[in-house]
Motif scaffolding. Structure first.
Motif, PDB file in Angstrom:
ATOM      1  N   TYR A  98      10.880  -3.621   5.873  1.00 19.65           N
ATOM      2  CA  TYR A  98      10.153  -4.450   4.737  1.00 19.65           C
ATOM      3  C   TYR A  98      10.361  -4.221   2.817  1.00 19.65           C
ATOM      4  O   TYR A  98      11.976  -3.377   3.196  1.00 19.65           O
ATOM      5  CB  TYR A  98       8.710  -3.332   4.763  1.00 19.65           C
ATOM      6  N   SER A 110       6.674  -6.932   1.731  1.00 24.09           N
ATOM      7  CA  SER A 110       6.807  -7.914   2.298  1.00 24.09           C
ATOM      8  C   SER A 110       7.574  -8.092   3.901  1.00 24.09           C
ATOM      9  O   SER A 110       8.566  -6.334   4.234  1.00 24.09           O
ATOM     10  CB  SER A 110       7.482  -9.101   1.209  1.00 24.09           C
ATOM     11  N   TYR A 111       8.070  -8.425   4.610  1.00 22.85           N
ATOM     12  CA  TYR A 111       8.856  -8.595   6.058  1.00 22.85           C
ATOM     13  C   TYR A 111      10.028  -9.602   5.168  1.00 22.85           C
ATOM     14  O   TYR A 111      10.974  -8.597   6.260  1.00 22.85           O
ATOM     15  CB  TYR A 111       8.263  -9.864   6.615  1.00 22.85           C
ATOM     16  N   PRO A 365      -2.341  -7.602  10.527  1.00 26.17           N
ATOM     17  CA  PRO A 365      -1.076  -6.749  10.105  1.00 26.17           C
ATOM     18  C   PRO A 365      -1.569  -4.905   9.562  1.00 26.17           C
ATOM     19  O   PRO A 365      -2.335  -5.564   9.502  1.00 26.17           O
ATOM     20  CB  PRO A 365      -0.946  -7.476   8.728  1.00 26.17           C
ATOM     21  N   LEU A 396       0.907  -6.722   2.290  1.00 30.21           N
ATOM     22  CA  LEU A 396       1.330  -7.542   3.390  1.00 30.21           C
ATOM     23  C   LEU A 396       1.350  -9.370   2.889  1.00 30.21           C
ATOM     24  O   LEU A 396       0.622  -9.223   3.279  1.00 30.21           O
ATOM     25  CB  LEU A 396       1.290  -7.252   4.573  1.00 30.21           C
TER      26      LEU A 396
END
Length: 483
Positions: A98, A110-111, A365, A396
């Motif tokens: 993350y 965000s990933y 998410p 997210l």
């Protein structure tokens, strides 16, 4: 998951006269690794095959290579390419990271560290979950199927059964084996290369164990029809939105290549994100593979229920409530109760779900809040579940969207793009030069080319999914529907 250093011991019962494997005896560790491979997305399977020099159908290999070779400008974001080359699975996923921006107060998560925050800064500051919790679905048998040591028997065509002495005798009787003195027992220590070789042979061979451990032959791709024409009860989507221009050679009806926009290429690329066990569920065991992988899949499914669809009856009330409270935006409870029909395939959040395959959906998410630890000299930030937190949950970001405020975007490839796709699914940007170059390479005259526009529906999409497993001529197989 499968490791390059993985080793396991198995015993082979060999018919010396026929030079065939009658049976393999294996422990939990060997069965566990087979199960873990079935859970991998197709894209990861392709990378493992390539690394270990096992059989790999050209369509799957070509799709992976096409993604690698396309420039970042061909994708909507930098993350799109990474998502396709290394697709996540809902069953692991220890690799989840993350990121936030350094400003901290923007409320976005965000990933991927390549995303842009709404404030314009790069979201490259990694932040960790408290307790290292993960998004993936926790396997009910994580760390192994059984807490106690178990033994299994595996037939040459990958039928799996519990390793009970009575079952072995019954199995030998079915094979007509009466004189056990004619059989030899060989114990082997096998590694990842043999495991991947076994999996690749399972796609095309009914004598998988014999081919892998005795004959050690290089397997050749078995070409066979993968698609059947639609029946009166099952027709293709002629009015579908995804259309592909197929170019054929008039003299022999050979498929030369296809021209398509980003919708069709998104469909092709998104197939790589589907786990192998889900692919087998979607395509079924008819009209597809001459091998034994369905025996392995079905028997593991029966023994361990690895692909059993989740229903409300599968969850006790306390577990459902806990799931809903800890992951209010992504719980299994919410997914099941909001769906009239139980979906067969669930992908991680933000992974594209091809409209052409309605039995695929994405997880919602999870919801996390940013927590500040002021008890330390150096202030620390971490993530916790959003439940019982005063502040609202972080949003997210969809890694496929170049705009931070965009929700539920779909597609990996840049919009308004055109591509040329070969029969074995090599994907390249389309230009007049590329089309002429292809015709020149094939030695085809312009007046010997005929165009046909087809629409892609569920039958065609599943057919392409089959082709990723066991074909080197996907477009030719696709056109059989229209004959």
């Amino acid at each position: 998951m499968a490791s390059k250093t993985f080793t396991a011991s198995i015993k082979l019962l060999i018919d010396q006269e026929r030079n065939t494997v009658l049976l393999a005896e294996a422990r939990n560790d060997f069965i566990d690794i087979l199960r873990s491979l079935l859970k991998l997305p197709l894209g990861n399977i392709g990378l493992l095959f390539r690394t270990n020099k096992s059989l790999l159908t050209s369509c799957l290999d070509n799709l992976n290579n096409s993604i690698e070779n396309l420039s970042l400008n061909s994708f909507r974001t930098h993350a799109c390419k990474r998502m396709l080359l290394h697709p996540r699975s809902i069953h692991k996923d220890k690799s989840v990271q993350y990121f936030t921006c350094n400003k901290r107060g923007c409320g976005l998560l965000s990933y991927y560290g390549t995303s842009r925050c709404s404030c314009g800064k790069l979201m490259n500051s990694e932040i960790y979950l408290e307790g290292m919790e993960r998004d993936g679905v926790k396997d009910e048998n994580e760390g192994g199927f059984c807490k106690v040591e178990s033994m299994f028997f595996i037939s040459d065509d990958l039928r799996v059964m519990k390793g009970l002495p009575g079952d072995l005798i019954q199995f030998l009787n079915k094979l007509g084996i009466k004189d056990v003195n004619m059989n030899a027992v060989r114990e082997l220590e096998i590694g990842s290369a043999e495991i991947f070789n076994l999996l690749s042979h399972s796609l095309i061979s009914k004598t998988t164990l014999t081919d892998v451990f005795l004959r050690k032959q290089v397997t050749m791709l078995v070409e066979r029809p993968l698609l059947i024409g639609p029946s009166t009860m099952e027709t293709t989507a002629k009015d579908g939105k995804t259309r592909v221009k197929i170019l054929e050679r008039k003299s022999d009806r050979k498929i030369l290549y296809a021209e398509a926009n980003e919708d069709f290429v998104d469909l092709l690329f998104s197939l790589l994100t589907i786990p192998l066990e889900s692919v087998l569920q979607l395509v079924g065991d008819s009209y597809i593979i001459a091998g034994s992988i369905f025996n392995l899949f079905n028997d593991l499914n029966t023994i361990f229920s690895i692909a059993k669809p989740k229903t409300l009856q599968d969850y006790s009330w306390p577990k459902r409530i806990f799931s809903f409270l800890t992951h209010p935006l992504g719980s299994v409870y919410e997914f099941v109760t909001k769906s009239k029909d139980s979906k067969k395939v669930v992908l991680p959040p933000f992974y594209s779900c091809p409209n052409e395959i309605p039995d695929i959906c994405s997880q919602q998410p999870p919801a996390y809040c940013l927590v500040t630890d002021t008890s330390r000299v150096n202030r620390r930030y971490y993530l916790e579940s959003a439940i019982n937190k005063r502040g609202g949950p972080l949003k997210l970001l969809d890694p496929k969207s170049p705009e931070p405020n965009t929700t539920n975007s779909s597609g990996y490839v840049e919009k308004n793009s055109l591509f040329v796709i070969t029969d074995d699914l090599v994907v390249k940007p389309l230009s007049s030069v590329s089309s002429i170059s292809l015709l020149k390479e094939m030695g085809v005259a312009v007046d010997d080319v005929e165009e046909q526009v087809i629409s892609i529906g569920e039958i065609e999409a599943v057919g392409l999914l089959r082709a990723c497993l066991c074909s080197s001529s996907a477009l030719s197989d696709l056109m059989k529907v229209y004959v």
